[in-house]
Write a protein that holds these residues in place. Sequence first.
Motif, PDB file in Angstrom:
ATOM      1  N   SER A  33     -16.203 -17.646  -2.896  1.00  0.00           N
ATOM      2  CA  SER A  33     -17.455 -17.235  -1.994  1.00  0.00           C
ATOM      3  C   SER A  33     -17.074 -18.194  -0.966  1.00  0.00           C
ATOM      4  CB  SER A  33     -18.106 -16.993  -2.557  1.00  0.00           C
ATOM      5  OG  SER A  33     -19.341 -17.886  -3.115  1.00  0.00           O
ATOM      6  N   ASN A  34     -17.553 -19.496  -1.082  1.00  0.00           N
ATOM      7  CA  ASN A  34     -16.666 -19.814  -0.493  1.00  0.00           C
ATOM      8  C   ASN A  34     -15.878 -20.007   0.443  1.00  0.00           C
ATOM      9  OD1 ASN A  34     -19.474 -21.604  -0.844  1.00  0.00           O
ATOM     10  ND2 ASN A  34     -17.861 -23.222  -2.428  1.00  0.00           N
ATOM     11  N   LEU A  35     -14.875 -19.755   0.224  1.00  0.00           N
ATOM     12  CA  LEU A  35     -13.440 -20.329   0.409  1.00  0.00           C
ATOM     13  C   LEU A  35     -13.011 -18.052   1.720  1.00  0.00           C
ATOM     14  CD1 LEU A  35     -10.345 -19.538   1.145  1.00  0.00           C
ATOM     15  CD2 LEU A  35      -9.695 -18.756  -0.827  1.00  0.00           C
ATOM     16  N   SER A  36     -13.637 -17.218   0.561  1.00  0.00           N
ATOM     17  CA  SER A  36     -14.092 -16.128   1.860  1.00  0.00           C
ATOM     18  C   SER A  36     -15.578 -16.854   3.478  1.00  0.00           C
ATOM     19  CB  SER A  36     -15.141 -15.093   1.147  1.00  0.00           C
ATOM     20  OG  SER A  36     -14.725 -13.716   1.734  1.00  0.00           O
ATOM     21  N   LYS A  37     -16.262 -17.371   2.761  1.00  0.00           N
ATOM     22  CA  LYS A  37     -17.080 -17.694   4.145  1.00  0.00           C
ATOM     23  C   LYS A  37     -15.987 -18.811   4.784  1.00  0.00           C
ATOM     24  CE  LYS A  37     -21.307 -20.301   5.005  1.00  0.00           C
ATOM     25  NZ  LYS A  37     -21.686 -20.584   4.629  1.00  0.00           N
ATOM     26  N   ARG A  40     -13.230 -16.103   7.475  1.00  0.00           N
ATOM     27  CA  ARG A  40     -14.729 -14.973   7.868  1.00  0.00           C
ATOM     28  C   ARG A  40     -15.043 -15.825   9.294  1.00  0.00           C
ATOM     29  NH1 ARG A  40     -14.974  -9.684   6.343  1.00  0.00           N
ATOM     30  NH2 ARG A  40     -14.167 -10.000   4.453  1.00  0.00           N
ATOM     31  N   GLU A  41     -16.007 -17.563   8.808  1.00  0.00           N
ATOM     32  CA  GLU A  41     -16.138 -18.259  10.374  1.00  0.00           C
ATOM     33  C   GLU A  41     -15.216 -18.606  11.051  1.00  0.00           C
ATOM     34  OE1 GLU A  41     -17.924 -21.536   8.174  1.00  0.00           O
ATOM     35  OE2 GLU A  41     -20.052 -19.990   8.060  1.00  0.00           O
ATOM     36  N   ARG A  42     -14.095 -19.266  10.329  1.00  0.00           N
ATOM     37  CA  ARG A  42     -12.802 -18.981  11.557  1.00  0.00           C
ATOM     38  C   ARG A  42     -12.127 -18.200  11.938  1.00  0.00           C
ATOM     39  NH1 ARG A  42     -14.505 -23.104   8.385  1.00  0.00           N
ATOM     40  NH2 ARG A  42     -15.736 -22.890  10.198  1.00  0.00           N
ATOM     41  N   ILE A  56      -8.034  -5.823  18.252  1.00  0.00           N
ATOM     42  CA  ILE A  56      -7.743  -7.344  18.023  1.00  0.00           C
ATOM     43  C   ILE A  56      -8.601  -8.056  16.826  1.00  0.00           C
ATOM     44  CG2 ILE A  56      -7.368  -9.956  18.643  1.00  0.00           C
ATOM     45  CD1 ILE A  56      -5.079  -7.489  19.473  1.00  0.00           C
ATOM     46  N   GLN A  57     -10.029  -7.409  17.319  1.00  0.00           N
ATOM     47  CA  GLN A  57     -11.093  -8.194  16.746  1.00  0.00           C
ATOM     48  C   GLN A  57     -10.375  -7.285  14.806  1.00  0.00           C
ATOM     49  OE1 GLN A  57     -14.968  -8.901  17.865  1.00  0.00           O
ATOM     50  NE2 GLN A  57     -14.030  -9.354  19.389  1.00  0.00           N
ATOM     51  N   ARG A  63      -6.624  -8.436   8.578  1.00  0.00           N
ATOM     52  CA  ARG A  63      -5.896 -10.293   7.785  1.00  0.00           C
ATOM     53  C   ARG A  63      -6.472 -10.738   7.450  1.00  0.00           C
ATOM     54  NH1 ARG A  63      -3.138 -10.366  13.336  1.00  0.00           N
ATOM     55  NH2 ARG A  63      -1.890  -9.217  13.655  1.00  0.00           N
ATOM     56  N   VAL A  64      -7.817 -11.231   7.277  1.00  0.00           N
ATOM     57  CA  VAL A  64      -9.177 -11.528   6.704  1.00  0.00           C
ATOM     58  C   VAL A  64      -9.273 -11.155   5.002  1.00  0.00           C
ATOM     59  CG1 VAL A  64     -11.216 -12.431   6.205  1.00  0.00           C
ATOM     60  CG2 VAL A  64     -10.214 -13.253   8.839  1.00  0.00           C
TER      61      VAL A  64
END
Length: 137
Positions: A33-37, A40-42, A56-57, A63-64
């Motif tokens: 969950s930390n990796l996923s967050k 997504r934030e980056r 593009i978004q 891609r995420v």
Amino acid sequence: MNNHYEYIYDHFRANPLVESENMMKMRMFDQFSNLSKYLRERVSERNAVFGVDAKIQKQNKARVAYAEQLCKMYEFIGFFKASMRLGNTRVLLEEMSEEEREVFEVDATKIDWNKYFVDIHIPGLRKHVVNRTRLSV
């Protein structure tokens, strides 16, 4: 596990899946969950900095999701909290004859993990999971 991370990083730095100017070394995470967050934030930050349009978004979001799917496959390894005890394996090795040791190799310390990841695992992943495609950013 840290050595495995280094082997994988070195391989993908030399042979990236994503065409990019640079490849930053990502930090390790203790939970998916930390990796996923983080991912997504980056991507959100990058979208904001470059002012990308909705199309593009949407591609970046896909891609995420794809990266998360790949990472989810390795969740059992990357976020595994158990430790392995080798006592029974050592006893088994001691009780085996030389011939049995050669035929039934069970000593994991003899595995060349770098060779395994670089020559076997990652090429298989590329062929069967990502189908040798290179993504463009």
